[in-house]
Write an enzyme that holds these catalytic residues in place. Sequence first.
Site, mmCIF file in Angstrom:
data_model
loop_
_atom_site.group_PDB
_atom_site.id
_atom_site.type_symbol
_atom_site.label_atom_id
_atom_site.label_comp_id
_atom_site.label_asym_id
_atom_site.label_seq_id
_atom_site.Cartn_x
_atom_site.Cartn_y
_atom_site.Cartn_z
ATOM 1 N N GLY A 105 0.670 4.276 -9.552
ATOM 2 C CA GLY A 105 0.167 3.496 -8.555
ATOM 3 C C GLY A 105 -1.765 3.453 -9.127
ATOM 4 O O GLY A 105 -3.167 4.004 -8.853
ATOM 5 N N ILE A 127 -7.797 6.570 -7.411
ATOM 6 C CA ILE A 127 -7.256 7.630 -7.436
ATOM 7 C C ILE A 127 -6.543 7.753 -8.491
ATOM 8 O O ILE A 127 -6.601 9.436 -9.320
ATOM 9 C CB ILE A 127 -6.389 8.209 -6.347
ATOM 10 N N GLN A 169 2.599 -2.122 -11.186
ATOM 11 C CA GLN A 169 3.427 -3.377 -10.135
ATOM 12 C C GLN A 169 4.119 -4.663 -9.922
ATOM 13 O O GLN A 169 4.959 -4.610 -10.792
ATOM 14 C CB GLN A 169 3.095 -3.223 -8.945
ATOM 15 N N VAL A 211 8.325 -0.168 -6.385
ATOM 16 C CA VAL A 211 9.607 0.122 -5.188
ATOM 17 C C VAL A 211 10.165 -0.776 -4.796
ATOM 18 O O VAL A 211 11.197 -0.348 -4.434
ATOM 19 C CB VAL A 211 8.970 1.358 -5.217
ATOM 20 N N ALA A 245 0.862 -1.899 4.455
ATOM 21 C CA ALA A 245 1.343 -2.513 5.396
ATOM 22 C C ALA A 245 0.340 -3.817 5.322
ATOM 23 O O ALA A 245 -0.717 -3.779 5.381
ATOM 24 C CB ALA A 245 0.903 -1.096 6.090
ATOM 25 N N TYR A 253 -6.994 2.952 10.811
ATOM 26 C CA TYR A 253 -5.684 3.216 9.906
ATOM 27 C C TYR A 253 -3.930 2.818 10.741
ATOM 28 O O TYR A 253 -2.711 2.819 9.973
ATOM 29 C CB TYR A 253 -5.561 4.979 10.544
ATOM 30 N N LYS A 281 1.728 8.560 6.702
ATOM 31 C CA LYS A 281 1.464 9.654 6.115
ATOM 32 C C LYS A 281 2.149 10.525 6.791
ATOM 33 O O LYS A 281 1.935 11.296 6.302
ATOM 34 C CB LYS A 281 -0.315 9.681 6.046
ATOM 35 N N THR A 338 -11.589 2.612 -3.136
ATOM 36 C CA THR A 338 -10.057 2.067 -3.985
ATOM 37 C C THR A 338 -10.417 0.855 -3.623
ATOM 38 O O THR A 338 -10.580 0.509 -2.726
ATOM 39 C CB THR A 338 -9.630 3.061 -4.393
ATOM 40 N N ALA A 397 -6.793 -0.409 -2.102
ATOM 41 C CA ALA A 397 -7.006 0.289 -1.086
ATOM 42 C C ALA A 397 -7.505 -0.006 -0.057
ATOM 43 O O ALA A 397 -7.002 -0.003 0.962
ATOM 44 C CB ALA A 397 -5.289 1.061 -1.047
#
Length: 259
Positions: free
Chosen positions: A16, A23, A43, A68, A98, A160, A167, A198, A200
């Site tokens: 990540g 993070i 990635q 992934v 997402a 969100y 989550k 960040t 994201a």
Amino acid sequence: MKSLVNLDGKVGLVTGIANEKSISTGVAEACVEAGAKLVVTYQNDKTRAFIEPVLQRLGITDAYLMDVTRPETLGEVYERIEATHGKLDFAIHSMAFAKRDDLHGRVVDASADGFAMAMDVSTHSFIRLAKMVEPLLEKSGGGSLVTMTYLGSEKVIANYGVMGLCKAALEAATRYMAYELGPKNIRVNAISPGPLMTRAASGIAGFDGLMAAAVERSPMHRLVTPEDIGGLTAFLVSDASRLITGGVHFVDAGYNIVA
């Protein structure tokens, strides 16, 4: 800065890292300072260019491509870790995705393919990662798995959207995997940071307002930093937390108790 935990002799996998403000960058820094040897993943080739300054600054030489959504890349990372280190003591899962419409739109309007993609990358990827590293952790006599979640798992956070569902499922997976892997001395925990900017987070509409509210309403009136998250992560993968598993651990200046 002297680390408060000891990770000497431990080998960890950190996913990540996207840039200096990620993070996972704070996590990698804390683990290196504590003495761990790290393997990191990226990635794609574009991401590799952005993380190169982090790798050089921290002296990390083992950096491998892992997407992934491409199962073969997980197998390749496993083979490289096994060939180079022969074991793994901990692994950090820090990835989520997402589609914008599903993130900002109503949950009831989420597309089936968008929901499936968000769950696959944000939640099931942790399960796949755990399955991949399980044999390597067993070679160390056990170990630690840590993932990153957010308060939107249990409270409604504006804009969100479907990520809140992801989550929530991620935290449930943490508990179930902690139960299943506990007999092998493998611990599984989730960290729930407060809002911080960040790459994201920049995709979430109104995120500046979330950060302002966190400062105003949290008992300590401060924003969390990647370094704060890194410190908690280093503790959770250290022997000092050897009987801590299955939990969601907040590092948010106390915001979760008043939000």
